[in-house]
Design a protein around this motif. Structure first.
Motif, PDB file in Angstrom:
ATOM      1  N   ILE A   1     -23.149 -15.697  27.328  1.00  0.00           N
ATOM      2  CA  ILE A   1     -21.899 -14.961  27.097  1.00  0.00           C
ATOM      3  C   ILE A   1     -22.262 -13.759  26.243  1.00  0.00           C
ATOM      4  O   ILE A   1     -22.753 -13.905  25.128  1.00  0.00           O
ATOM      5  CB  ILE A   1     -20.831 -15.817  26.387  1.00  0.00           C
ATOM      6  N   PHE A   2     -22.027 -12.575  26.787  1.00  0.00           N
ATOM      7  CA  PHE A   2     -22.273 -11.344  26.038  1.00  0.00           C
ATOM      8  C   PHE A   2     -21.043 -10.910  25.267  1.00  0.00           C
ATOM      9  O   PHE A   2     -21.131 -10.321  24.210  1.00  0.00           O
ATOM     10  CB  PHE A   2     -22.692 -10.208  26.976  1.00  0.00           C
ATOM     11  N   GLY A   3     -19.883 -11.178  25.822  1.00  0.00           N
ATOM     12  CA  GLY A   3     -18.664 -10.767  25.160  1.00  0.00           C
ATOM     13  C   GLY A   3     -17.481 -11.601  25.592  1.00  0.00           C
ATOM     14  O   GLY A   3     -17.368 -11.976  26.760  1.00  0.00           O
ATOM     15  N   LEU A   4     -16.669 -11.919  24.627  1.00  0.00           N
ATOM     16  CA  LEU A   4     -15.364 -12.533  24.872  1.00  0.00           C
ATOM     17  C   LEU A   4     -14.383 -11.574  24.224  1.00  0.00           C
ATOM     18  O   LEU A   4     -14.369 -11.418  23.010  1.00  0.00           O
ATOM     19  CB  LEU A   4     -15.275 -13.919  24.235  1.00  0.00           C
ATOM     20  N   ASN A   5     -13.619 -10.899  25.038  1.00  0.00           N
ATOM     21  CA  ASN A   5     -12.748  -9.818  24.583  1.00  0.00           C
ATOM     22  C   ASN A   5     -11.287 -10.136  24.846  1.00  0.00           C
ATOM     23  O   ASN A   5     -10.928 -10.432  25.984  1.00  0.00           O
ATOM     24  CB  ASN A   5     -13.062  -8.531  25.359  1.00  0.00           C
ATOM     25  N   THR A   6     -10.473 -10.064  23.812  1.00  0.00           N
ATOM     26  CA  THR A   6      -9.020 -10.130  23.968  1.00  0.00           C
ATOM     27  C   THR A   6      -8.452  -8.969  23.161  1.00  0.00           C
ATOM     28  O   THR A   6      -8.739  -8.853  21.961  1.00  0.00           O
ATOM     29  CB  THR A   6      -8.436 -11.455  23.434  1.00  0.00           C
ATOM     30  N   ILE A   7      -7.672  -8.115  23.804  1.00  0.00           N
ATOM     31  CA  ILE A   7      -7.138  -6.978  23.053  1.00  0.00           C
ATOM     32  C   ILE A   7      -6.269  -7.500  21.904  1.00  0.00           C
ATOM     33  O   ILE A   7      -5.615  -8.539  22.030  1.00  0.00           O
ATOM     34  CB  ILE A   7      -6.396  -5.956  23.959  1.00  0.00           C
ATOM     35  N   PRO A   8      -6.311  -6.815  20.766  1.00  0.00           N
ATOM     36  CA  PRO A   8      -5.674  -7.330  19.550  1.00  0.00           C
ATOM     37  C   PRO A   8      -4.225  -7.797  19.698  1.00  0.00           C
ATOM     38  O   PRO A   8      -3.863  -8.830  19.132  1.00  0.00           O
ATOM     39  CB  PRO A   8      -5.792  -6.150  18.574  1.00  0.00           C
ATOM     40  N   ALA A   9      -3.419  -7.112  20.465  1.00  0.00           N
ATOM     41  CA  ALA A   9      -2.004  -7.487  20.601  1.00  0.00           C
ATOM     42  C   ALA A   9      -1.813  -8.850  21.275  1.00  0.00           C
ATOM     43  O   ALA A   9      -0.731  -9.440  21.184  1.00  0.00           O
ATOM     44  CB  ALA A   9      -1.251  -6.416  21.391  1.00  0.00           C
ATOM     45  N   PHE A  10      -2.864  -9.366  21.921  1.00  0.00           N
ATOM     46  CA  PHE A  10      -2.744 -10.633  22.649  1.00  0.00           C
ATOM     47  C   PHE A  10      -3.587 -11.750  22.037  1.00  0.00           C
ATOM     48  O   PHE A  10      -3.741 -12.811  22.632  1.00  0.00           O
ATOM     49  CB  PHE A  10      -3.108 -10.425  24.126  1.00  0.00           C
TER      50      PHE A  10
END
Length: 163
Positions: free
Chosen positions: A90-99
């Motif tokens: 896993i290189f990145g687990l991204n959730t935009i801040p508002a969510f």
């Protein structure tokens, strides 16, 4: 009613994913649109994108390899990907801040785990900052200590989930 949809990535997603990445990570740690485009050109099926009510709110990505440990070169060289590799990185687990704190990241982790199991992988490896070790432990990842990674010039901990 809130609707969630997860799908695999494709090359046309590069710009949108780079925008999400830039919202989620400091510049020194964030993958650029060019890096994401290169990864998508080699292993689009190892990008899972999460949409909530039609809006892209996060994604998870990483190459597969025979190597047991995540190395910094893997971030930079998509050519190191081995589709038959035993380990899903896993290189990145991204959730935009508002969510954030709404279960979005958890949905992505569980979907990535399911896909890796179905592909017959031995498990999943990631690196994270100290403050997230407990979070990934909730999903069964075991802390293996400080990683050899110096990506973004910060201290990372390697965590592994073995199936």
């Amino acid at each position: 009613m809130t609707e969630y949809k997860i799908r695999q990535g494709n090359i046309e997603d590069a710009e949108a994913l780079a925008a999400v990445e830039a919202e989620c990570f400091p510049k020194a740690e964030a993958a650029t649109a060019e890096e994401i485009r290169e990864r998508l050109s080699v292993y689009p099926n190892h990008f899972l994108l999460l949409y909530r009510d039609g809006k892209l709110v996060g994604f998870i990505d990483g190459m597969t390899t025979e190597e047991k440990d995540l190395r910094d070169e893997m971030y930079e060289k998509a050519s190191l990907h081995n589709e038959k590799g035993a380990w899903q990185m896993i290189f990145g687990l991204n959730t935009i801040p508002a969510f954030r704190r709404q279960g979005c990241a958890g949905r992505l982790i569980e979907a990535f785990k399911k896909q890796a199991r179905e592909e017959g992988k031995k498990g999943i490896v990631l690196t994270c900052k100290d403050k997230l070790v407990h979070y990934y432990a909730e999903f069964g990842f075991v802390n293996e200590g400080v990683s050899g990674s110096t990506h973004g010039h910060v201290v990372w901990y390697q965590m592994r989930l073995t199936f």
